[in-house]
Design a protein around this motif. Structure first.
Motif, PDB file in Angstrom:
ATOM      1  N   LEU A   1      23.107  21.054  54.693  1.00 55.39           N
ATOM      2  CA  LEU A   1      21.863  21.797  54.512  1.00 55.39           C
ATOM      3  C   LEU A   1      21.312  21.625  53.103  1.00 55.39           C
ATOM      4  CD1 LEU A   1      22.697  25.109  56.424  1.00 55.39           C
ATOM      5  CD2 LEU A   1      21.378  23.159  57.233  1.00 55.39           C
ATOM      6  N   LEU A   2      22.197  21.570  52.118  1.00 56.79           N
ATOM      7  CA  LEU A   2      21.745  21.330  50.749  1.00 56.79           C
ATOM      8  C   LEU A   2      21.121  19.947  50.612  1.00 56.79           C
ATOM      9  CD1 LEU A   2      24.543  22.928  48.542  1.00 56.79           C
ATOM     10  CD2 LEU A   2      22.112  23.525  48.550  1.00 56.79           C
ATOM     11  N   ALA A   3      21.722  18.961  51.250  1.00 57.61           N
ATOM     12  CA  ALA A   3      21.145  17.612  51.212  1.00 57.61           C
ATOM     13  C   ALA A   3      19.753  17.607  51.836  1.00 57.61           C
ATOM     14  CB  ALA A   3      22.060  16.629  51.946  1.00 57.61           C
TER      15      ALA A   3
ATOM     16  N   ALA B   1      17.103  12.518  41.503  1.00 53.93           N
ATOM     17  CA  ALA B   1      17.679  13.694  42.150  1.00 53.93           C
ATOM     18  C   ALA B   1      19.165  13.810  41.855  1.00 53.93           C
ATOM     19  CB  ALA B   1      17.443  13.633  43.657  1.00 53.93           C
ATOM     20  N   LEU B   2      19.879  12.705  41.983  1.00 52.45           N
ATOM     21  CA  LEU B   2      21.327  12.730  41.766  1.00 52.45           C
ATOM     22  C   LEU B   2      21.658  13.111  40.324  1.00 52.45           C
ATOM     23  CD1 LEU B   2      22.318   9.534  43.772  1.00 52.45           C
ATOM     24  CD2 LEU B   2      22.689  11.916  44.446  1.00 52.45           C
ATOM     25  N   GLU B   3      20.907  12.602  39.374  1.00 51.55           N
ATOM     26  CA  GLU B   3      21.167  12.929  37.973  1.00 51.55           C
ATOM     27  C   GLU B   3      20.867  14.399  37.685  1.00 51.55           C
ATOM     28  OE1 GLU B   3      18.953  10.201  35.600  1.00 51.55           O
ATOM     29  OE2 GLU B   3      20.169   8.464  36.162  1.00 51.55           O
TER      30      GLU B   3
ATOM     31  N   THR C   1      27.462  16.008  49.608  1.00 53.01           N
ATOM     32  CA  THR C   1      26.016  16.239  49.529  1.00 53.01           C
ATOM     33  C   THR C   1      25.348  15.125  48.743  1.00 53.01           C
ATOM     34  OG1 THR C   1      26.283  18.651  49.688  1.00 53.01           O
ATOM     35  CG2 THR C   1      24.234  17.847  48.737  1.00 53.01           C
ATOM     36  N   ALA C   2      25.969  14.729  47.636  1.00 50.33           N
ATOM     37  CA  ALA C   2      25.405  13.650  46.826  1.00 50.33           C
ATOM     38  C   ALA C   2      25.322  12.352  47.629  1.00 50.33           C
ATOM     39  CB  ALA C   2      26.255  13.442  45.573  1.00 50.33           C
TER      40      ALA C   2
ATOM     41  N   GLU D   1      32.781   8.686  57.062  1.00 48.73           N
ATOM     42  CA  GLU D   1      32.972   9.736  58.074  1.00 48.73           C
ATOM     43  C   GLU D   1      31.740  10.635  58.193  1.00 48.73           C
ATOM     44  OE1 GLU D   1      35.310  12.922  55.153  1.00 48.73           O
ATOM     45  OE2 GLU D   1      36.394  11.833  56.716  1.00 48.73           O
ATOM     46  N   ASP D   2      30.809  10.509  57.252  1.00 46.01           N
ATOM     47  CA  ASP D   2      29.584  11.305  57.288  1.00 46.01           C
ATOM     48  C   ASP D   2      28.382  10.518  57.827  1.00 46.01           C
ATOM     49  OD1 ASP D   2      30.774  13.640  56.087  1.00 46.01           O
ATOM     50  OD2 ASP D   2      30.806  12.514  54.204  1.00 46.01           O
ATOM     51  N   PHE D   3      28.654   9.399  58.470  1.00 48.33           N
ATOM     52  CA  PHE D   3      27.574   8.533  58.957  1.00 48.33           C
ATOM     53  C   PHE D   3      26.680   9.273  59.955  1.00 48.33           C
ATOM     54  CE2 PHE D   3      26.129   5.271  62.079  1.00 48.33           C
ATOM     55  CZ  PHE D   3      25.261   4.584  61.245  1.00 48.33           C
ATOM     56  N   ASP D   4      27.282  10.001  60.889  1.00 39.90           N
ATOM     57  CA  ASP D   4      26.477  10.706  61.901  1.00 39.90           C
ATOM     58  C   ASP D   4      25.571  11.748  61.249  1.00 39.90           C
ATOM     59  OD1 ASP D   4      27.611   9.221  63.921  1.00 39.90           O
ATOM     60  OD2 ASP D   4      29.125  10.733  64.421  1.00 39.90           O
ATOM     61  N   GLU D   5      26.082  12.469  60.240  1.00 42.49           N
ATOM     62  CA  GLU D   5      25.252  13.458  59.551  1.00 42.49           C
ATOM     63  C   GLU D   5      24.145  12.785  58.754  1.00 42.49           C
ATOM     64  OE1 GLU D   5      28.522  13.559  59.631  1.00 42.49           O
ATOM     65  OE2 GLU D   5      28.974  15.454  60.643  1.00 42.49           O
ATOM     66  N   LEU D   6      24.402  11.592  58.224  1.00 44.28           N
ATOM     67  CA  LEU D   6      23.371  10.861  57.504  1.00 44.28           C
ATOM     68  C   LEU D   6      22.217  10.502  58.439  1.00 44.28           C
ATOM     69  CD1 LEU D   6      22.417   9.452  54.894  1.00 44.28           C
ATOM     70  CD2 LEU D   6      23.628   7.400  55.685  1.00 44.28           C
TER      71      LEU D   6
END
Length: 367
Positions: free
Chosen positions: A264-266, A285-287, A297-298, A327-332
């Motif tokens: 949600l933060l992303a 944004a990342l910096e 999240t980053a 492992e976060d590919f689906d959320e991406l």
């Protein structure tokens, strides 16, 4: 069903409701619990006391929070002392769970202050940059109606400051749990408690460290607010400014994964760099968020533009394999879909404060 067994069952269910934040008042919690367990009327004598429910809540806290609860209590007491120092002119008193030690996830720091001018109290908070809301609550008890003024401070630990008239400073307030005078501590008494409970604690150093603790949600707000002035290309963003877009994306993400704070933060923060460096908004944004978001999240923010290229069929095979290995590919991909769907004109979206409050509460309840 034996009365004692019935009381224990009602106390357990009432405590569960309060620990899960489904109810905040003992009266409502015990009556809702009684209706669920007995499915009918219960004699008042069979209802548990507030103390019985509180003790059961503490059992939940010990089971679910363990050592983290002890460390959290120490930090809350130090923060309480820091805020009391800011409000010293209003003779603050610490009360409630931070005082007694009966804290749990999401507990407030509760303070009483005494002033005939609400503006004087809020002025002291304004000078320190606190974010807060003022609430006036009408309570009717024993055929007498009173209005209580509460200041709810959104910070690293939530604070509830109740403002009383100056002449009530010596008034003896009664506890709804014990029926006796509430336990409370002045600044000097809280310092003595800290020295007694935490031998070797250097109070001045702890206060200085607490002062430099940053509330990350205030940083998020500071980075998001300028997006309202970032007007985007109508061809790609017919909805208008970048803040409205970000809130739409957050709302869609919340519908999909309501308890995944990192995701949600992303969704909410993925475009904050557009108000800093439109030429490379991802890196900006990342910096700007460094140290306030998790690596997951980053990663989602870092690769959300690549996910868009993947959806368009323009991403190279090597980059595709690299993303897919996570492992976060689906959320991406889900973030990308929310990003694309959050571009509607005139649709309802949450206010920024609502979005941040939701995330703050999620963080406090789920750690």
């Amino acid at each position: 069903m034996a009365n004692e067994k019935l009381r224990r069952q009602i106390a357990f269910e009432a405590a569960r409701l309060m620990y899960a934040r489904q109810e905040s008042e003992y009266f409502r919690a015990k009556h809702k619990a009684a209706r669920r367990i007995c499915q009918g009327w219960v004699k008042p004598a069979d209802l548990p006391s507030n103390r019985e429910i509180r003790d059961q809540i503490q059992s939940f806290a010990r089971i679910h929070e363990g050592d983290r609860r002890t460390a959290n209590l120490r930090e809350m007491r130090i923060e309480a002392l820091r805020v009391m120092g800011i409000l010293r002119a209003f003779r603050p008193r610490l009360i409630g769970s931070t005082m007694t030690g009966h804290v749990r996830q999401g507990s407030d720091i509760d303070l009483h202050v005494f002033s005939d001018s609400l503006e004087a109290v809020t002025g002291a908070l304004d000078a320190e940059g606190f974010s807060y809301d003022v609430q006036r609550k009408r309570v009717r008890k024993h055929d007498e109606e009173r209005v209580f003024t509460h200041i709810h401070v959104a910070d690293r630990f939530p604070l509830e400051i109740t403002v009383y008239a100056t002449d009530l400073h010596s008034f003896v307030f009664k506890s709804s749990v014990t029926g006796k005078a509430i336990e409370r501590a002045s600044i000097a008494e809280l310092e003595q408690l800290l020295q007694r409970e935490y031998p070797g604690l250097a109070i001045d150093e702890a206060l200085e460290a607490a002062e430099h603790q940053v509330d990350r949600f205030q940083i998020y707000q500071m980075l998001l607010l300028p997006l309202e002035s970032v007007k985007q290309s109508p061809a790609y963003h017919p909805e208008g400014d970048a803040l409205y877009h970000s809130l739409q994306v957050f709302d869609l993400a919340r519908d999909a994964l309501p308890y995944d704070e990192e995701f949600l933060l992303a969704a909410l923060l993925h475009d904050v760099g557009k108000a800093i460096d439109p030429r490379d908004h991802v890196q900006a944004a990342l910096e700007s968020l460094e140290g306030t978001i998790t690596p997951r999240t980053a990663w989602l923010i870092e690769h959300h533009m690549e996910a868009a290229a993947l959806r368009d069929g323009t991403l190279g095979a090597r980059a595709h394999r690299r993303l897919k290995a996570s492992e976060d590919f689906d959320e991406l991909l889900l973030l990308c879909d929310c990003d694309r769907a959050g571009r509607e004109k005139g649709v309802e979206a949450p206010e920024l404060d609502e979005a941040l409050d939701y995330l703050r509460e999620l963080s406090q309840s789920c750690e």
